[in-house]
Design an enzyme around this catalytic site. Structure first.
Site, PDB file in Angstrom:
ATOM      1  N   SER A  63       0.824  -1.213   0.000  1.00  0.00           N
ATOM      2  CA  SER A  63       0.000   0.000   0.000  1.00  0.00           C
ATOM      3  C   SER A  63       0.854   1.256   0.000  1.00  0.00           C
ATOM      4  O   SER A  63       0.369   2.342  -0.330  1.00  0.00           O
ATOM      5  CB  SER A  63      -0.946   0.004   1.198  1.00  0.00           C
ATOM      6  OG  SER A  63      -0.232   0.198   2.409  1.00  0.00           O
ATOM      7  N   ASP A  93      -4.030   3.097  14.817  1.00  0.00           N
ATOM      8  CA  ASP A  93      -4.600   1.816  14.413  1.00  0.00           C
ATOM      9  C   ASP A  93      -4.519   0.849  15.592  1.00  0.00           C
ATOM     10  O   ASP A  93      -3.514   0.822  16.307  1.00  0.00           O
ATOM     11  CB  ASP A  93      -3.840   1.228  13.217  1.00  0.00           C
ATOM     12  CG  ASP A  93      -4.693   0.230  12.435  1.00  0.00           C
ATOM     13  OD1 ASP A  93      -5.200  -0.735  13.047  1.00  0.00           O
ATOM     14  OD2 ASP A  93      -4.847   0.425  11.216  1.00  0.00           O
ATOM     15  N   ASP A 138      -6.234   5.618   4.846  1.00  0.00           N
ATOM     16  CA  ASP A 138      -6.528   4.542   3.908  1.00  0.00           C
ATOM     17  C   ASP A 138      -7.403   3.490   4.595  1.00  0.00           C
ATOM     18  O   ASP A 138      -7.160   2.294   4.479  1.00  0.00           O
ATOM     19  CB  ASP A 138      -5.228   3.905   3.395  1.00  0.00           C
ATOM     20  CG  ASP A 138      -5.458   2.931   2.255  1.00  0.00           C
ATOM     21  OD1 ASP A 138      -6.472   3.076   1.546  1.00  0.00           O
ATOM     22  OD2 ASP A 138      -4.634   2.013   2.074  1.00  0.00           O
ATOM     23  N   PRO A 186      -0.313  -2.015   8.460  1.00  0.00           N
ATOM     24  CA  PRO A 186       0.977  -2.265   9.130  1.00  0.00           C
ATOM     25  C   PRO A 186       2.039  -1.185   8.938  1.00  0.00           C
ATOM     26  O   PRO A 186       3.162  -1.331   9.396  1.00  0.00           O
ATOM     27  CB  PRO A 186       1.429  -3.576   8.491  1.00  0.00           C
ATOM     28  CG  PRO A 186       0.894  -3.490   7.095  1.00  0.00           C
ATOM     29  CD  PRO A 186      -0.442  -2.812   7.209  1.00  0.00           C
ATOM     30  N   GLY A 187       1.702  -0.105   8.200  1.00  0.00           N
ATOM     31  CA  GLY A 187       2.631   1.016   8.124  1.00  0.00           C
ATOM     32  C   GLY A 187       3.079   1.445   6.754  1.00  0.00           C
ATOM     33  O   GLY A 187       4.022   2.225   6.624  1.00  0.00           O
ATOM     34  N   GLY A 188       2.411   0.982   5.700  1.00  0.00           N
ATOM     35  CA  GLY A 188       2.838   1.340   4.349  1.00  0.00           C
ATOM     36  C   GLY A 188       2.814   2.835   4.085  1.00  0.00           C
ATOM     37  O   GLY A 188       3.742   3.387   3.488  1.00  0.00           O
ATOM     38  N   ASP A 214      -9.276   4.212  17.780  1.00  0.00           N
ATOM     39  CA  ASP A 214     -10.230   4.213  16.669  1.00  0.00           C
ATOM     40  C   ASP A 214      -9.959   5.423  15.785  1.00  0.00           C
ATOM     41  O   ASP A 214      -9.996   6.572  16.244  1.00  0.00           O
ATOM     42  CB  ASP A 214     -11.650   4.266  17.232  1.00  0.00           C
ATOM     43  CG  ASP A 214     -12.722   4.188  16.144  1.00  0.00           C
ATOM     44  OD1 ASP A 214     -12.402   4.397  14.956  1.00  0.00           O
ATOM     45  OD2 ASP A 214     -13.881   3.920  16.497  1.00  0.00           O
ATOM     46  N   LYS A 232     -13.137   4.224  -0.790  1.00  0.00           N
ATOM     47  CA  LYS A 232     -13.471   2.900  -1.321  1.00  0.00           C
ATOM     48  C   LYS A 232     -14.874   2.972  -1.927  1.00  0.00           C
ATOM     49  O   LYS A 232     -15.838   3.285  -1.221  1.00  0.00           O
ATOM     50  CB  LYS A 232     -13.429   1.852  -0.217  1.00  0.00           C
ATOM     51  CG  LYS A 232     -12.232   1.959   0.721  1.00  0.00           C
ATOM     52  CD  LYS A 232     -10.912   1.678   0.032  1.00  0.00           C
ATOM     53  CE  LYS A 232      -9.765   1.763   1.033  1.00  0.00           C
ATOM     54  NZ  LYS A 232      -8.454   1.496   0.432  1.00  0.00           N
TER      55      LYS A 232
END
Length: 358
Positions: free
Chosen positions: A183, A235, A271, A217-219, A255, A300
């Site tokens: 990502s 997150d 994202d 996870p940190g992209g 949250d 999305k």
């Protein structure tokens, strides 16, 4: 409609051809330009649009679902053996030289099978154009040779920034080995498309602060910290790789819809997988609350009525910021690394007046 003043070739992600049309048609009609759909093949990766007037002209940067754009000058049927001669004949009738030549194909499996052909054909075409006096490095005109298949070439012209600065509108990036997820390419592409080189230098400075909502996870966080930007990664999930324990990363298990920073930040990125209306309301709240000046976020989109869902999300943001008299600019693109989504850049600018898209 009488004979069109201009025919446009629009390239899209496969499956989004009708969304591109549903975006272009009202845009032209609102500006008094009669238009019609000349050709569209579902999953074909392109469409042809006729407009009764060339002004106002379409521009790829203001169309979310259009990757590449050019004005059609010829549509040529090609033989099995000699594809060069009919192309040169069609271009000689135009008379005006081009500064560069791009051979383009649909971004589909069938289109990818043509890549070997276009690589071999490119130098032959350039040699023929040079011999015909139709190639001049000083010209700003770009020739697009688009092959829906080997038996057909749609010839188009673009100039300056009316078209994407990459063939097929695709900015190809290498996956960084240190990034925690693929990502990361979405945010890297967004920075290139929306900010450009100069904008990145001016707006992504070491020492800035940012919030990444839905960071794990940190992209996206990785794209920020590699530029020296302190990032609050929001997150409940774990950060991984280079982002886990990095001195510029403050990981808060919270949250993303409820978190608010104690102090305004320079950047907000997001994202999160959520309905576009909910994400747009969240982003608008950050701007109305004065918590950030710039944001890049993904929307999305649903499987159906995607253009309508996008328009609704943008209107929600525009209405909220207009009501707060926040002058802003917004740009939207379905990037190469996006899938069932679009990426939005939103920035606050000085003064109090209505914002605009584009």
């Amino acid at each position: 409609m009488s004979a069109p003043a201009v025919r446009y070739l629009l390239q899209t992600r496969a499956g989004f051809e009708r969304d591109a049309w549903q975006e272009v048609e009202p845009w032209l009609l609102e500006r008094g330009v009669e238009t019609r759909l000349a050709e569209l093949v579902e999953q074909g990766g392109f469409l042809l649009v006729d407009a009764a007037d060339s002004q106002p002209a379409l521009n790829w940067s203001t169309l979310a679902f259009t990757r590449q754009l050019c004005r059609v000058v010829a549509d040529v049927e090609l033989g099995e053996r000699d594809r060069l001669t009919p192309l040169l004949a069609a271009l000689r009738s135009r008379g005006t030289p081009f500064g560069s030549v791009w051979l383009e194909v649909p971004d589909t499996n069938d289109g990818k099978s043509l890549s070997s052909f276009t690589r071999k054909f490119q130098p032959l075409l350039e040699e023929g154009l040079t011999a015909a006096g139709l190639l001049d490095a000083g010209s700003r005109r770009r020739l697009h040779v688009y092959f829906p298949h080997k038996g057909r070439a749609i010839l188009g012209v673009s100039q300056g920034d009316e078209a994407a600065p990459w063939p097929m509108g695709i900015l190809r990036l290498r996956m960084p080995a240190e990034a925690p997820s693929r990502s990361t390419l979405k945010l890297a592409e967004a920075f290139e498309v929306f900010l450009g080189r100069d904008g990145q230098r001016d707006r992504l400075k070491e020492g800035m602060t940012a919030v990444d909502l839905g960071a794990a996870p940190g992209g996206w966080t990785w794209q920020l910290i590699r530029r020296g930007i302190k990032t609050y990664a929001i997150d409940n999930g774990p950060m991984k790789g280079a982002c886990d324990g990095h001195p510029l990363v403050k990981h808060l298990r919270a949250d993303g819809f409820r978190y608010r920073p104690q102090h305004p930040v320079d950047w907000l990125v997001c994202d999160m997988v959520e309905q576009p209306a909910r994400v747009s309301d969240l982003i608008a709240a950050w701007f109305v609350g004065g918590l950030t000046r710039q944001a890049i976020f993904n929307l999305k989109l649903p499987m159906k009525k995607r253009a309508l869902a996008l328009r609704d999300a943008l209107d929600r943001i525009g209405d909220a910021l207009d009501a707060a008299e926040i002058r802003h600019t917004v740009a939207v693109k379905q990037l190469y690394h996006d899938r069932e989504e679009v990426t939005v850049y939103l920035a606050r600018v000085g003064g109090k007046t209505r914002g605009k898209r584009g």
